[in-house]
Design a protein around this motif. Structure first.
Motif, PDB file in Angstrom:
ATOM      1  N   LYS A  36     -28.297  -2.436 -44.642  1.00 50.38           N
ATOM      2  CA  LYS A  36     -29.479  -3.052 -43.727  1.00 50.38           C
ATOM      3  C   LYS A  36     -29.378  -4.586 -43.662  1.00 50.38           C
ATOM      4  O   LYS A  36     -30.406  -5.378 -43.742  1.00 50.38           O
ATOM      5  CB  LYS A  36     -30.798  -2.723 -44.197  1.00 50.38           C
ATOM      6  N   ARG A  37     -28.075  -4.921 -43.679  1.00 46.80           N
ATOM      7  CA  ARG A  37     -27.686  -6.635 -43.563  1.00 46.80           C
ATOM      8  C   ARG A  37     -26.650  -6.866 -42.582  1.00 46.80           C
ATOM      9  O   ARG A  37     -26.084  -6.009 -42.335  1.00 46.80           O
ATOM     10  CB  ARG A  37     -27.491  -6.778 -44.856  1.00 46.80           C
ATOM     11  N   THR A  86     -34.541  -2.869 -36.215  1.00 44.60           N
ATOM     12  CA  THR A  86     -34.553  -2.159 -37.331  1.00 44.60           C
ATOM     13  C   THR A  86     -35.489  -2.951 -38.498  1.00 44.60           C
ATOM     14  O   THR A  86     -35.846  -2.438 -39.391  1.00 44.60           O
ATOM     15  CB  THR A  86     -33.404  -1.776 -37.890  1.00 44.60           C
ATOM     16  N   GLN A  87     -35.391  -4.171 -38.236  1.00 45.14           N
ATOM     17  CA  GLN A  87     -36.068  -5.088 -39.119  1.00 45.14           C
ATOM     18  C   GLN A  87     -37.599  -5.613 -38.721  1.00 45.14           C
ATOM     19  O   GLN A  87     -38.057  -6.753 -38.977  1.00 45.14           O
ATOM     20  CB  GLN A  87     -35.218  -6.181 -39.558  1.00 45.14           C
ATOM     21  N   ILE A 118     -34.034 -13.385 -39.271  1.00 48.50           N
ATOM     22  CA  ILE A 118     -33.096 -13.289 -40.319  1.00 48.50           C
ATOM     23  C   ILE A 118     -32.182 -14.564 -39.893  1.00 48.50           C
ATOM     24  O   ILE A 118     -31.246 -14.539 -38.889  1.00 48.50           O
ATOM     25  CB  ILE A 118     -32.200 -11.797 -40.506  1.00 48.50           C
ATOM     26  N   TYR A 174     -23.781  -5.165 -38.381  1.00 47.98           N
ATOM     27  CA  TYR A 174     -24.845  -4.662 -38.900  1.00 47.98           C
ATOM     28  C   TYR A 174     -24.219  -3.652 -39.726  1.00 47.98           C
ATOM     29  O   TYR A 174     -23.718  -2.461 -39.410  1.00 47.98           O
ATOM     30  CB  TYR A 174     -25.822  -4.391 -37.906  1.00 47.98           C
ATOM     31  N   ASP A 182     -28.022  -3.380 -34.198  1.00 53.29           N
ATOM     32  CA  ASP A 182     -28.032  -2.370 -35.231  1.00 53.29           C
ATOM     33  C   ASP A 182     -28.105  -1.139 -34.784  1.00 53.29           C
ATOM     34  O   ASP A 182     -28.276   0.053 -35.609  1.00 53.29           O
ATOM     35  CB  ASP A 182     -29.578  -2.708 -35.968  1.00 53.29           C
TER      36      ASP A 182
END
Length: 207
Positions: free
Chosen positions: A100-101, A51-52, A57, A95, A28
């Protein structure tokens, strides 16, 4: 001594395979290491991004995942590669900061075809631009004075629009749906190539 060498070789092979199943990289682009791996418990691509907050995920389940499935680094992210006996494919993810995926941004595939290499070739599509390029071959039994020969279809370049696909929605069906569209494109160009060859006089069509 021989047994030690054999054991060492097996360990190196296992470590090499493990390394291809797990990737540690700043995915990311925040300067911190992230992790991407193929979860062997449920056969899903799993990302843990800084960042998550490193939460998992996951993709959908990959039904055919196994020893033929690998995770490899790419300049702008990573790709999952699947290699079968005579064909395979790769799907590249990166990313997306705004969303944000993790997004699927590219697909490539190759094939060796059958015993005569009919249907062999390779291709790739950039899902960001829709640019497709493919180099494929078919076997013409009448070529080479009816001895048969592999014939190259002129390089296929085309634009294809594919909807955005994110990691959470990804499984083999996503690849297959794209591949089916590409197969139809290849078939059209193959038929055009055959018609062009058939329109040439026999005396000059022999390879």
């Amino acid at each position: 001594m021989k047994q030690l060498i054999i054991i060492a070789g097996i360990l190196i092979l296992k470590l090499s395979t493990y390394a291809q199943k797990k990737l540690i990289k700043d995915i990311d682009l925040d300067g911190k290491m992230d992790t991407v791996y193929l979860d062997e418990h449920d056969d899903r691509i799993t990302c843990r991004l800084s960042t998550q907050n490193f939460k998992k995920i996951k993709s959908k389940r990959l039904e055919t995942a196994g020893d033929n499935t690998f995770i490899e680094p790419k300049k702008s992210g990573f790709e999952i590669k699947v290699n079968w006996m005579r064909s395979g494919y790769a799907c590249q993810f990166r990313y997306e900061k705004k969303e944000k995926r993790m997004r699927l941004i590219g697909v490539s595939e190759y094939a060796f075809g059958n015993a005569t290499n009919d249907g062999s070739g390779e291709a790739s599509i950039n899902l960001l631009t829709g640019d497709y390029m493919g180099n494929w071959y078919y076997f013409d039994p009448l070529a080479n004075n009816q001895k048969g020969a592999l014939v190259k279809i002129p390089t296929i370049k085309a634009k294809m629009q594919i909807k955005k696909i994110y990691l959470e929605d990804f499984d083999e069906e996503q690849y297959h749906s794209i591949s089916e569209k590409l197969s139809a494109l290849i078939e059209r160009h193959k038929n055009l190539a055959i018609k062009r060859r058939e329109s040439i006089k026999p005396s000059s069509a022999n390879d």
